[in-house]
Design a protein around this motif. Structure first.
Motif, PDB file in Angstrom:
ATOM      1  N   ALA A  12       1.005  -1.045   0.213  1.00 32.60           N
ATOM      2  CA  ALA A  12      -0.167   0.019  -0.125  1.00 32.60           C
ATOM      3  C   ALA A  12       0.847   1.171   0.158  1.00 32.60           C
ATOM      4  O   ALA A  12       0.646   2.209  -0.579  1.00 32.60           O
ATOM      5  CB  ALA A  12      -1.004  -0.047   0.987  1.00 32.60           C
ATOM      6  N   LEU A  13       1.880   1.520   0.861  1.00 36.27           N
ATOM      7  CA  LEU A  13       2.900   2.300   0.853  1.00 36.27           C
ATOM      8  C   LEU A  13       3.568   2.644  -0.441  1.00 36.27           C
ATOM      9  O   LEU A  13       3.671   3.730  -0.934  1.00 36.27           O
ATOM     10  CB  LEU A  13       3.785   2.149   2.111  1.00 36.27           C
ATOM     11  N   GLY A  42       6.812  16.663  -0.661  1.00 40.41           N
ATOM     12  CA  GLY A  42       6.935  16.429   0.575  1.00 40.41           C
ATOM     13  C   GLY A  42       6.215  15.087   1.107  1.00 40.41           C
ATOM     14  O   GLY A  42       6.900  14.433   1.942  1.00 40.41           O
ATOM     15  N   THR A  43       5.134  14.975   0.560  1.00 40.61           N
ATOM     16  CA  THR A  43       4.276  13.604   1.041  1.00 40.61           C
ATOM     17  C   THR A  43       5.234  12.616   0.776  1.00 40.61           C
ATOM     18  O   THR A  43       5.288  11.649   1.314  1.00 40.61           O
ATOM     19  CB  THR A  43       2.952  13.631   0.582  1.00 40.61           C
ATOM     20  N   TYR A  44       5.473  12.609  -0.606  1.00 37.97           N
ATOM     21  CA  TYR A  44       6.537  11.552  -1.335  1.00 37.97           C
ATOM     22  C   TYR A  44       7.645  11.218  -0.339  1.00 37.97           C
ATOM     23  O   TYR A  44       8.007   9.969   0.036  1.00 37.97           O
ATOM     24  CB  TYR A  44       6.877  11.753  -2.666  1.00 37.97           C
ATOM     25  N   ARG A  45       8.412  12.194  -0.012  1.00 41.86           N
ATOM     26  CA  ARG A  45       9.741  12.026   0.872  1.00 41.86           C
ATOM     27  C   ARG A  45       9.186  11.323   2.142  1.00 41.86           C
ATOM     28  O   ARG A  45       9.972  10.591   2.859  1.00 41.86           O
ATOM     29  CB  ARG A  45      10.161  13.207   0.886  1.00 41.86           C
ATOM     30  N   ASP A  59      11.054   2.943   3.990  1.00 45.98           N
ATOM     31  CA  ASP A  59      12.399   2.902   4.303  1.00 45.98           C
ATOM     32  C   ASP A  59      12.458   1.962   5.574  1.00 45.98           C
ATOM     33  O   ASP A  59      13.123   0.855   5.745  1.00 45.98           O
ATOM     34  CB  ASP A  59      13.200   3.908   4.301  1.00 45.98           C
ATOM     35  N   SER A  60      11.780   2.610   6.740  1.00 49.92           N
ATOM     36  CA  SER A  60      11.870   2.040   8.036  1.00 49.92           C
ATOM     37  C   SER A  60      11.150   0.549   7.985  1.00 49.92           C
ATOM     38  O   SER A  60      11.616  -0.354   8.929  1.00 49.92           O
ATOM     39  CB  SER A  60      11.258   3.106   9.108  1.00 49.92           C
ATOM     40  N   LEU A  61      10.108   0.387   7.149  1.00 47.10           N
ATOM     41  CA  LEU A  61       9.402  -0.623   7.255  1.00 47.10           C
ATOM     42  C   LEU A  61       9.913  -1.765   6.499  1.00 47.10           C
ATOM     43  O   LEU A  61       9.998  -2.909   6.737  1.00 47.10           O
ATOM     44  CB  LEU A  61       7.905  -0.396   6.410  1.00 47.10           C
ATOM     45  N   THR A  62      10.801  -1.380   5.578  1.00 48.30           N
ATOM     46  CA  THR A  62      11.315  -2.366   4.544  1.00 48.30           C
ATOM     47  C   THR A  62      13.085  -2.565   4.587  1.00 48.30           C
ATOM     48  O   THR A  62      13.634  -3.138   4.203  1.00 48.30           O
ATOM     49  CB  THR A  62      11.034  -2.191   3.273  1.00 48.30           C
ATOM     50  N   GLY A  63      13.548  -1.648   5.518  1.00 53.11           N
ATOM     51  CA  GLY A  63      14.994  -1.672   5.567  1.00 53.11           C
ATOM     52  C   GLY A  63      15.647  -1.171   4.388  1.00 53.11           C
ATOM     53  O   GLY A  63      16.747  -1.673   4.186  1.00 53.11           O
TER      54      GLY A  63
END
Length: 169
Positions: free
Chosen positions: A110-111, A150-153, A160-164
């Motif tokens: 989803a992200l 900004g939303t994209y970043r 990134d934190s979810l997937t490493g």
């Protein structure tokens, strides 16, 4: 995930062609529908996901509602005797991913789709800004493009934190 997630580039091209033929009144109407549809998509996702990701989509939906409301105010100032048109064309930034998003049960997917949606939306609003004849409408589209960036970043940080740190697409 890989692949192109069923994105039809021709459809994007068709909508761009359609947008090129719209006047400022129609472009602004289209953008209002766009933000409303994105809000609905994010609210739908928030219902189906859990925890921080669900909260994130709720926050994004609220942001989209604010954008739509700001556009309605601008619309009523610029075109006091008119009502925004209802576009049934899916919004361009959610277009290739809307149907994929609606199937998503997985926060990571989803992200990734939301990232794609925001990136496409940013590019479209930049194009719309160049097409807008009215200074105020142009500024609004430029502002929306910056917000989408900004939303994209922001989403990319969560992804990134979810997937490493693996790439979403």
């Amino acid at each position: 995930m890989g692949g192109n997630m069923g994105i039809d580039v021709d459809v994007i091209h068709d909508v761009e062609t359609m947008l090129r033929n719209l006047n400022g009144y129609e472009l602004l109407s289209y953008a209002i529908c766009n933000e409303d549809c994105a809000a609905e998509t994010y609210e739908w996702l928030a219902e189906r996901l859990e925890g921080d990701t669900s909260e994130e989509f709720r926050r994004l939906a609220a942001e989209k509602r604010k954008h739509a409301s700001a556009m309605r105010e601008l619309f009523s100032r610029l075109y006091p005797k008119m009502k925004p048109l209802e576009f049934n064309a899916p919004p361009l930034d959610a277009l290739p991913v809307c149907s994929e998003m609606m199937k998503s049960e997985d926060a990571e997917e989803a992200l990734a789709l939301a990232l794609l949606s925001e990136a496409i939306g940013r590019d479209i609003y930049r194009k719309l800004a160049k097409m807008a004849g009215d200074e105020e409408v142009m500024k609004l589209f430029e502002e929306l493009a910056d917000i989408k960036e900004g939303t994209y970043r922001h989403l990319l940080g969560i992804y990134d934190s979810l997937t490493g740190g693996s790439k979403p697409f």
